[in-house]
Design an enzyme around this catalytic site. Sequence first.
Site, PDB file in Angstrom:
ATOM      1  N   CYS A 206       0.727  -1.240  -0.203  1.00 17.08           N
ATOM      2  CA  CYS A 206      -0.034  -0.003   0.131  1.00 17.08           C
ATOM      3  C   CYS A 206       0.875   1.476   0.003  1.00 17.08           C
ATOM      4  CB  CYS A 206      -0.959  -0.011   1.307  1.00 17.08           C
ATOM      5  SG  CYS A 206      -2.076  -1.319   1.113  1.00 17.08           S
TER       6      CYS A 206
ATOM      7  N   HIS B 256      -1.529  19.551   7.592  1.00 18.42           N
ATOM      8  CA  HIS B 256      -2.599  18.655   7.190  1.00 18.42           C
ATOM      9  C   HIS B 256      -1.901  17.279   7.320  1.00 18.42           C
ATOM     10  CE1 HIS B 256      -5.117  21.737   5.961  1.00 18.42           C
ATOM     11  NE2 HIS B 256      -4.086  22.434   5.292  1.00 18.42           N
TER      12      HIS B 256
ATOM     13  N   HIS C 106     -14.359   5.642   5.119  1.00 20.56           N
ATOM     14  CA  HIS C 106     -15.670   5.679   5.233  1.00 20.56           C
ATOM     15  C   HIS C 106     -16.254   5.544   3.866  1.00 20.56           C
ATOM     16  CE1 HIS C 106     -19.903   6.924   5.594  1.00 20.56           C
ATOM     17  NE2 HIS C 106     -19.840   6.149   6.709  1.00 20.56           N
TER      18      HIS C 106
END
EC number: 2.3.1.-
Length: 500
Positions: free
Chosen positions: A226, A389, A422
Site C-alpha cells: 500500500c 495537514h 468511510h
Amino acid sequence: MAPPPPPPEYSQSVKLKYVKLGYHYLINHFLLFLLLPITLSLTIEALRTTPQELQTLCNSIKLTLIHVISSLFLVIYISTYYIMSRPRPVYLVDHALFKPPASFRVSFAGFMEHARMAPFSEPRSVHFQMKILERSGLGEQTSLPPAIRYIPPSPNMNLAREEAELVIFTCMDSLIRKTGVEPKDVDILVLNCSLFSPTPSLTAMVVNKYGMRSNVKSFNLSGMGCSAGLISIDLAKDLLQHHPNSNAVVISTEILTPNSYMGKERAMLLPNCLFRMGGAAVLLSNRRSDRRRAKYRLAHVVRTHKGADDKSYRCVSQEEDSEGNVGIKLNIDLMAIAGEALKSNITTMGPLVLPASEQLLFALSFIGRKMINSKWKQYIPDFKQAFDHFCIHAGGRAVIDELQRSLRLTAEQVEASRMSLHRFGNTSSSSLWYELSYIESKGRMKRGDRVWQIAFGSGFKCNSAVWKCNRTVDPTAEDGGPWADCIDNYPVYIPEVVKL
C-alpha cells in the site's frame, strides 16, 4: 456578607499553552534575536562614520586589475556551481482520482448476502466477516468490481484487465482534462500495482492506449504494498533530477478482480472486508513554466524498509492456505511492526521538518534518558508544529487510531483519513490522494500549508512524503472529483460498531 474570593494563583491564571507558544517562538527565532543587536550596533557605527573616514578606508584598500578579475571569476564560479548542483524543484501540477460508478457500490447488506451465498463460505467465516465489517469504519458506498460480486466469483484474466483499463484510463482521461498535458508530451511514466502484474505490463497498456512516444521512460512497480504510491513518487522525483525540463505521470492503483480470497482462513479473509476499488494519476514536473499553476512542491520523501527483520518481512504476505486458495495474510502482530516502522521513519523525518524548539526538547529528553535516568519518559515531538495537514494511509480503523494516538493528533487532523476510509474503503496506494482531495474539497488547503503523507506496505515498509502548498486550492474548481457529490455530507459520525 460572604468573604471576597481569594486571588487566583499565578500557576492557575497563566495557561500553559501560551507559555509553550512563547517557548517555541523564542527558540525558532533564536538566530533572529541574536543577530538583531549585532545588526543594530553595526548600523549605529556606520551612521557615525563620516564621508572622509569612508574615503580614507577605501583608499587604504589597494586593489589591482588582477584582484578584481580574480574576485569576479570566483564569484561567478561559486554561483554557477551552486545553481548547477542544487536539486531541481519537483512540482505536483495536479492529480485525478477514480470515482467508481454507482452500480459498483456494495452495501453492508449486499456484502453479507454475497458472503452467505458464496459456495466456499461457512457460518463461522460469515460471522467473522460480519464482525470485521461492523468495526471497519467503512460506509455503505464503497465499491467492488463486478467479477467479485458474481455468484460464484469469476476472477479471470480478461475481467482483471477490464478493471485495470476502467480504473487507469478513467484516471488518465481526467488528468489530461485537468492539466491539459498531451500524452505525447509525457517524458516519464511510473505505475504501481502490487498484486496484478500481467504481460505486457500495465505501463505498456497505457503507452499503447494513449500513443505515447517511443522514448518515454516507463516503470512498472509490483509487489510493494500500500505504500508503493510514495515509492513511485520517489522514483519519479529521482528521474526528474536527472532529466531537466521534463514531466512525469505517476499512476497508483490496486486491481482487486484476481485477488479476492475464496477460502476460510480468518487472517486471509480480513483484506476481503477492507479493500475496495480506487486509483489515482498524478502529474509531476520540474519545469519552471509549471511553477505558477502547480498545486504543490515536493519537499521531502523518507523511506523506511524493515525487511531485514524476519517478523517484519512476513507480517503481510501473499500465500496459499491449506486448501490451495491464494490470498493476502495479515499477521496478528501487524500493528506492533507498523509502530516500529513508523518510529524509524519519523526519526529520520524529524530533523528535516521539526522546528528547532521541538528538536531541542527531543535532544534534551534523549540525553536525560541516556545519562541521568533511563526511566524518564521519552519526549514525543509535536509534529503539529511542522505540518498543517495529515494524510494517513486509510488501511483500516486500527491503523488510523494507532497513528492518531502515537502522533497525538486531533480528530480534525485525522478527519480526511477516516472519511476517505468511510466513503471509499482501503484503496491501497491511492488512498493518500483521496485524503488530499478531501482536504482540498473542504477548502482547507491554503498557500504555504505543509502536508504529511504517511503510508505502510508489505515488506515491511513505512514511507512518507512532505508537500508544500504552492497556491490556495479553490474547491469550486474541483468539479467532477470523487467528493463532488458528497463533500457537504462530511464529516459524518462513525460509530465504534455498526450493528448488521
